[in-house]
Design a protein around this motif. Sequence first.
Motif, PDB file in Angstrom:
ATOM      1  N   ALA A   1       0.901   4.018  -3.129  1.00  0.00           N
ATOM      2  CA  ALA A   1       0.623   5.546  -2.720  1.00  0.00           C
ATOM      3  C   ALA A   1       1.978   6.238  -2.981  1.00  0.00           C
ATOM      4  O   ALA A   1       1.715   7.439  -3.941  1.00  0.00           O
ATOM      5  CB  ALA A   1       0.396   5.757  -1.066  1.00  0.00           C
ATOM      6  N   GLN A   2       3.232   5.911  -2.974  1.00  0.00           N
ATOM      7  CA  GLN A   2       4.227   6.614  -3.353  1.00  0.00           C
ATOM      8  C   GLN A   2       4.496   6.668  -4.736  1.00  0.00           C
ATOM      9  O   GLN A   2       4.612   7.646  -5.257  1.00  0.00           O
ATOM     10  CB  GLN A   2       5.607   5.943  -2.628  1.00  0.00           C
TER      11      GLN A   2
ATOM     12  N   ASP B   1       0.865  -1.226   0.153  1.00  0.00           N
ATOM     13  CA  ASP B   1      -0.036   0.090   0.138  1.00  0.00           C
ATOM     14  C   ASP B   1       0.912   1.076   0.035  1.00  0.00           C
ATOM     15  O   ASP B   1       0.681   2.210  -0.804  1.00  0.00           O
ATOM     16  CB  ASP B   1      -0.874   0.073   1.356  1.00  0.00           C
ATOM     17  N   THR B   2       1.914   1.085   0.514  1.00  0.00           N
ATOM     18  CA  THR B   2       2.935   2.205   0.897  1.00  0.00           C
ATOM     19  C   THR B   2       3.580   2.736  -0.572  1.00  0.00           C
ATOM     20  O   THR B   2       3.589   3.850  -1.170  1.00  0.00           O
ATOM     21  CB  THR B   2       3.822   2.229   2.067  1.00  0.00           C
TER      22      THR B   2
END
Length: 125
Positions: free
Chosen positions: A46-47, A42-43
């Motif tokens: 998002a990035q 998820d991180t």
Amino acid sequence: PRSRARACPFTSTPWVNTLSMNLDLCTLTFGISNTSVLSNVDTSNAQYGGRSPDIDRILYVNGADDPWSSQSILESSTVHDLPAIVVEGASHHPWTHPSLDSDQQSVKDARVAIRAQVSAWLALA
């Protein structure tokens, strides 16, 4: 005789490569929990934009029979300069291997398309 696709250990029973199998492998091999892996995905999404990156000039090339292709972008973007090439009958990146006369035509065609796209981008520089 079994077809090549049916004989693939990543796409055929009993070896089907599943998310669950890979998550378990991370836990067993590296001690990383499933929750941690999913949070890191998820991180990263998002990035870097996940399936909709806000960037241009990335060429996504995937084999139609590549089990990893489901994690890639398979259709060219209409918003950004993000072309996608799906190589029929190919698995994981045979177009990056040294060229042989015996290479299947779809791989030869992919190499031509890749060179053309990169050349077009370089011409803009």
